[in-house]
Design a protein around this motif. Structure first.
Motif, PDB file in Angstrom:
ATOM      1  N   HIS A  28      13.937 -53.179  24.305  1.00 33.46           N
ATOM      2  CA  HIS A  28      13.222 -53.575  23.099  1.00 33.46           C
ATOM      3  C   HIS A  28      14.075 -53.250  21.882  1.00 33.46           C
ATOM      4  CE1 HIS A  28       9.462 -53.093  20.362  1.00 33.46           C
ATOM      5  NE2 HIS A  28       9.958 -54.312  20.289  1.00 33.46           N
ATOM      6  N   ILE A  29      14.212 -54.204  20.944  1.00 37.20           N
ATOM      7  CA  ILE A  29      14.882 -53.909  19.669  1.00 37.20           C
ATOM      8  C   ILE A  29      13.825 -53.359  18.725  1.00 37.20           C
ATOM      9  CG2 ILE A  29      16.198 -54.851  17.731  1.00 37.20           C
ATOM     10  CD1 ILE A  29      17.216 -57.050  19.589  1.00 37.20           C
ATOM     11  N   LYS A  30      13.933 -52.075  18.424  1.00 42.62           N
ATOM     12  CA  LYS A  30      12.912 -51.401  17.626  1.00 42.62           C
ATOM     13  C   LYS A  30      13.330 -51.321  16.158  1.00 42.62           C
ATOM     14  CE  LYS A  30      12.122 -48.540  21.673  1.00 42.62           C
ATOM     15  NZ  LYS A  30      12.490 -47.252  22.290  1.00 42.62           N
ATOM     16  N   LYS A  31      12.336 -51.360  15.288  1.00 41.29           N
ATOM     17  CA  LYS A  31      12.600 -51.248  13.858  1.00 41.29           C
ATOM     18  C   LYS A  31      13.313 -49.932  13.566  1.00 41.29           C
ATOM     19  CE  LYS A  31      10.405 -51.669   9.340  1.00 41.29           C
ATOM     20  NZ  LYS A  31       9.144 -51.890   8.606  1.00 41.29           N
ATOM     21  N   PHE A  32      14.315 -50.000  12.668  1.00 40.68           N
ATOM     22  CA  PHE A  32      15.123 -48.823  12.384  1.00 40.68           C
ATOM     23  C   PHE A  32      15.487 -48.825  10.903  1.00 40.68           C
ATOM     24  CE2 PHE A  32      18.615 -45.893  12.424  1.00 40.68           C
ATOM     25  CZ  PHE A  32      18.384 -45.069  13.519  1.00 40.68           C
ATOM     26  N   ASP A  33      15.306 -47.703  10.257  1.00 37.36           N
ATOM     27  CA  ASP A  33      15.656 -47.582   8.841  1.00 37.36           C
ATOM     28  C   ASP A  33      17.153 -47.305   8.741  1.00 37.36           C
ATOM     29  OD1 ASP A  33      15.663 -47.347   6.138  1.00 37.36           O
ATOM     30  OD2 ASP A  33      14.777 -45.334   6.094  1.00 37.36           O
ATOM     31  N   LYS A  37      25.878 -51.655   6.246  1.00 34.13           N
ATOM     32  CA  LYS A  37      26.159 -52.951   5.649  1.00 34.13           C
ATOM     33  C   LYS A  37      26.554 -53.900   6.779  1.00 34.13           C
ATOM     34  CE  LYS A  37      29.586 -52.734   2.831  1.00 34.13           C
ATOM     35  NZ  LYS A  37      30.319 -52.183   1.698  1.00 34.13           N
ATOM     36  N   ILE A  38      26.233 -55.188   6.629  1.00 35.32           N
ATOM     37  CA  ILE A  38      26.569 -56.150   7.671  1.00 35.32           C
ATOM     38  C   ILE A  38      27.292 -57.338   7.030  1.00 35.32           C
ATOM     39  CG2 ILE A  38      24.251 -57.198   7.584  1.00 35.32           C
ATOM     40  CD1 ILE A  38      24.509 -57.596  10.643  1.00 35.32           C
ATOM     41  N   PHE A  63      33.098 -65.531   3.898  1.00 36.90           N
ATOM     42  CA  PHE A  63      32.353 -64.367   4.404  1.00 36.90           C
ATOM     43  C   PHE A  63      31.156 -64.080   3.510  1.00 36.90           C
ATOM     44  CE2 PHE A  63      35.547 -62.458   1.592  1.00 36.90           C
ATOM     45  CZ  PHE A  63      34.782 -61.581   0.831  1.00 36.90           C
ATOM     46  N   ALA A  64      30.129 -63.487   4.111  1.00 36.99           N
ATOM     47  CA  ALA A  64      28.898 -63.140   3.393  1.00 36.99           C
ATOM     48  C   ALA A  64      28.545 -61.687   3.720  1.00 36.99           C
ATOM     49  CB  ALA A  64      27.759 -64.073   3.796  1.00 36.99           C
ATOM     50  N   ILE A  65      28.284 -60.881   2.668  1.00 37.30           N
ATOM     51  CA  ILE A  65      27.987 -59.458   2.837  1.00 37.30           C
ATOM     52  C   ILE A  65      26.511 -59.209   2.532  1.00 37.30           C
ATOM     53  CG2 ILE A  65      28.562 -57.108   2.089  1.00 37.30           C
ATOM     54  CD1 ILE A  65      31.245 -58.204   1.090  1.00 37.30           C
ATOM     55  N   PHE A  66      25.834 -58.435   3.375  1.00 33.69           N
ATOM     56  CA  PHE A  66      24.438 -58.057   3.149  1.00 33.69           C
ATOM     57  C   PHE A  66      24.318 -56.533   3.185  1.00 33.69           C
ATOM     58  CE2 PHE A  66      24.256 -62.382   4.451  1.00 33.69           C
ATOM     59  CZ  PHE A  66      23.162 -62.924   3.786  1.00 33.69           C
ATOM     60  N   GLU A  67      23.578 -56.020   2.203  1.00 36.51           N
ATOM     61  CA  GLU A  67      23.361 -54.575   2.120  1.00 36.51           C
ATOM     62  C   GLU A  67      21.905 -54.334   1.737  1.00 36.51           C
ATOM     63  OE1 GLU A  67      25.970 -52.635  -0.634  1.00 36.51           O
ATOM     64  OE2 GLU A  67      25.713 -50.689   0.353  1.00 36.51           O
ATOM     65  N   ASN A  68      21.219 -53.506   2.492  1.00 35.14           N
ATOM     66  CA  ASN A  68      19.790 -53.251   2.275  1.00 35.14           C
ATOM     67  C   ASN A  68      18.980 -54.544   2.232  1.00 35.14           C
ATOM     68  OD1 ASN A  68      20.317 -50.470   2.060  1.00 35.14           O
ATOM     69  ND2 ASN A  68      20.812 -50.688  -0.117  1.00 35.14           N
ATOM     70  N   GLY A  69      19.368 -55.498   3.071  1.00 32.51           N
ATOM     71  CA  GLY A  69      18.637 -56.758   3.167  1.00 32.51           C
ATOM     72  C   GLY A  69      18.968 -57.770   2.099  1.00 32.51           C
ATOM     73  N   TRP A 282      19.044 -54.045  15.533  1.00 33.77           N
ATOM     74  CA  TRP A 282      17.994 -54.191  14.526  1.00 33.77           C
ATOM     75  C   TRP A 282      18.548 -54.796  13.235  1.00 33.77           C
ATOM     76  CZ3 TRP A 282      13.198 -54.971  13.716  1.00 33.77           C
ATOM     77  CH2 TRP A 282      12.699 -54.892  12.414  1.00 33.77           C
ATOM     78  N   LYS A 283      19.761 -54.357  12.839  1.00 35.42           N
ATOM     79  CA  LYS A 283      20.342 -54.904  11.614  1.00 35.42           C
ATOM     80  C   LYS A 283      20.602 -56.404  11.747  1.00 35.42           C
ATOM     81  CE  LYS A 283      21.342 -53.291   8.341  1.00 35.42           C
ATOM     82  NZ  LYS A 283      20.522 -53.110   7.111  1.00 35.42           N
ATOM     83  N   VAL A 284      21.078 -56.839  12.910  1.00 34.91           N
ATOM     84  CA  VAL A 284      21.309 -58.275  13.112  1.00 34.91           C
ATOM     85  C   VAL A 284      19.970 -59.006  13.165  1.00 34.91           C
ATOM     86  CG1 VAL A 284      22.417 -60.013  14.566  1.00 34.91           C
ATOM     87  CG2 VAL A 284      23.417 -57.736  14.383  1.00 34.91           C
ATOM     88  N   SER A 285      18.985 -58.388  13.823  1.00 38.17           N
ATOM     89  CA  SER A 285      17.641 -58.983  13.919  1.00 38.17           C
ATOM     90  C   SER A 285      16.997 -59.106  12.544  1.00 38.17           C
ATOM     91  CB  SER A 285      16.768 -58.114  14.839  1.00 38.17           C
ATOM     92  OG  SER A 285      15.434 -58.514  14.777  1.00 38.17           O
ATOM     93  N   GLU A 286      17.184 -58.081  11.717  1.00 42.52           N
ATOM     94  CA  GLU A 286      16.611 -58.062  10.375  1.00 42.52           C
ATOM     95  C   GLU A 286      17.141 -59.227   9.547  1.00 42.52           C
ATOM     96  OE1 GLU A 286      15.892 -54.297   7.462  1.00 42.52           O
ATOM     97  OE2 GLU A 286      17.968 -54.802   7.865  1.00 42.52           O
ATOM     98  N   ASN A 287      18.390 -59.625   9.835  1.00 40.95           N
ATOM     99  CA  ASN A 287      19.026 -60.731   9.113  1.00 40.95           C
ATOM    100  C   ASN A 287      18.701 -62.091   9.742  1.00 40.95           C
ATOM    101  OD1 ASN A 287      21.673 -62.498   8.469  1.00 40.95           O
ATOM    102  ND2 ASN A 287      21.400 -60.940   6.866  1.00 40.95           N
ATOM    103  N   SER A 288      17.848 -62.099  10.776  1.00 37.57           N
ATOM    104  CA  SER A 288      17.578 -63.329  11.533  1.00 37.57           C
ATOM    105  C   SER A 288      16.130 -63.771  11.363  1.00 37.57           C
ATOM    106  CB  SER A 288      17.888 -63.110  13.014  1.00 37.57           C
ATOM    107  OG  SER A 288      19.206 -62.651  13.190  1.00 37.57           O
ATOM    108  N   ALA A 289      15.588 -63.563  10.168  1.00 34.40           N
ATOM    109  CA  ALA A 289      14.166 -63.846   9.931  1.00 34.40           C
ATOM    110  C   ALA A 289      13.935 -65.056   9.042  1.00 34.40           C
ATOM    111  CB  ALA A 289      13.510 -62.619   9.297  1.00 34.40           C
ATOM    112  N   ASP A 290      15.007 -65.766   8.659  1.00 33.50           N
ATOM    113  CA  ASP A 290      14.825 -66.916   7.770  1.00 33.50           C
ATOM    114  C   ASP A 290      14.098 -68.038   8.530  1.00 33.50           C
ATOM    115  OD1 ASP A 290      16.245 -67.926   4.952  1.00 33.50           O
ATOM    116  OD2 ASP A 290      15.659 -69.537   6.327  1.00 33.50           O
TER     117      ASP A 290
END
Length: 362
Positions: A28-33, A37-38, A63-69, A282-290
């Motif tokens: 399971h990919i669990k939510k993580f605080d 940076k990704i 390239f595209a940088i994401f930090e804190n969503g 989780w970080k990759v999953s967090e960026n996969s919600a569009d």
């Protein structure tokens, strides 16, 4: 025990450590605080001119940088690296080779481009064969862009990223072409030294299992027995020079009908705790919600869109290029080379001009 119908993952070369596709091996990919940076990298190229024995390409790496969503901009590197490349067939001692010359569109791009000496290939190189004899010239002409993606990624690791950050390439971590490993090994070494995670996501996958079933189809079939909204499963490990990777299949969003092959550099994966591995997913999953493509990282969508070389851009550069070439006394000879291969383009033009109405031919 593996499922008889789905079989086990099948990899040909190099030797892989294979794991069965079993419901109890899904995580399971669990939510993580997380504060990691990704960064996402992709490239594109499109042909300006092609003829018998040459190809001129417009290349772009983005390239595209994401930090804190949130999307953040770089102050140290150009987000868009653009250059032209001219690949030509040359003869040395009556033996054919292929060489590529690079023209950066801005001098600040130079350090992010591959060396021309690494783009000199023997025509007998099996990496570029199409069938038994013919060389795939489109593959030769795309090597400059492919190597530049790794070179840009290296400079991101060196200049933009911090320990614990995650780099995501739009590809697997396997190197398949002559001289490619020079760039991948430099990237991997720098990432190892700086503690930056190197990974890759493949948007397409043609792997299959020992029963002939598509690998992603087999994983999704077993996943029906798993009660997780997001998950990952490790399917193979490789420590070879050409493919140093832990290979996963991932589902990154509860709404997604898609699953993807995702790889992490094995040298780094082997030192990760289960918690750190979950944090990366989780970080990759967090960026996969569009909602435009749930389950696929928005960062890769952005990198793909901005790295694309559009047809209208190509047309503008092609006009400038032909205008300059027309001043050369050997322009007619050059056009004859172009006409040797562009009959298909002429047919495409006629089809588009007719709007699909071909009654005039009857």
């Amino acid at each position: 025990m593996h499922d008889v119908e789905t079989g086990t993952p099948f990899f040909v070369h190099p030797p892989y450590k294979i794991y069965n596709i079993e419901a109890n091996r899904f995580h399971h990919i669990k939510k993580f605080d997380s504060r990691r940076k990704i960064v996402f990298v992709d490239g594109g190229n499109n042909s300006l001119l092609e003829g018998a024995g040459f190809s001129i390409q417009y290349n772009r790496v983005y390239f595209a940088i994401f930090e804190n969503g949130l999307r953040v901009r770089s102050n140290r590197m150009p987000e868009r690296v653009e250059f032209l490349s001219a690949s030509v067939k040359v003869f040395k001692d009556e033996h054919p080779f292929f060489e590529t010359i690079i023209y950066p569109l801005n001098n600040e791009f130079k350090s992010c481009l591959p060396f021309e000496t690494d783009l000199f290939f023997d025509s007998t190189d099996k990496c570029f064969r199409l069938g038994l004899f013919e060389v795939d010239f489109s593959r030769i002409s795309s090597m400059a862009r492919r190597f530049a993606e790794l070179q840009v990624a290296y400079h991101l690791v060196e200049n933009e990223m911090d320990e614990g950050d995650i780099l995501v390439l739009d590809r697997t971590l396997q190197t398949s072409y002559t001289n490619e490993s020079k760039y991948s090994e430099k990237l991997f070494q720098s990432a190892n030294d700086r503690g930056i995670i190197v990974s890759g996501l493949a948007k397409t996958n043609r792997l299959y299992t020992t029963t002939g079933m598509g690998l992603l189809e087999a994983v999704q079939m077993i996943a029906k027995n798993v009660n997780y909204d997001r998950w990952y499963i490790l399917l193979a490990e490789s420590t070879s020079k050409d493919h140093n990777a832990a290979i996963f299949i991932v589902k990154l969003n509860p709404l997604s009908e898609y699953v993807f092959r995702y790889e992490i550099l094995y040298d780094q994966y082997s030192k990760l705790s289960e918690e750190a591995l979950n944090e990366i997913f989780w970080k990759v999953s967090e960026n996969s919600a569009d909602l435009c493509f749930p389950g696929y990282p928005y960062g890769l969508i952005a990198a793909d869109m901005f790295a694309r070389v559009r047809t209208d851009e190509v047309e503008a550069y092609r006009t400038i290029l032909l205008s300059e070439l027309s001043k050369n006394e050997r322009f007619d000879k050059f056009l004859r080379r172009v006409r040797a291969v562009n009959a298909h383009d002429v047919l495409n033009f006629l089809a588009s001009e007719s709007g699909g109405n071909l009654n005039w031919m009857l």
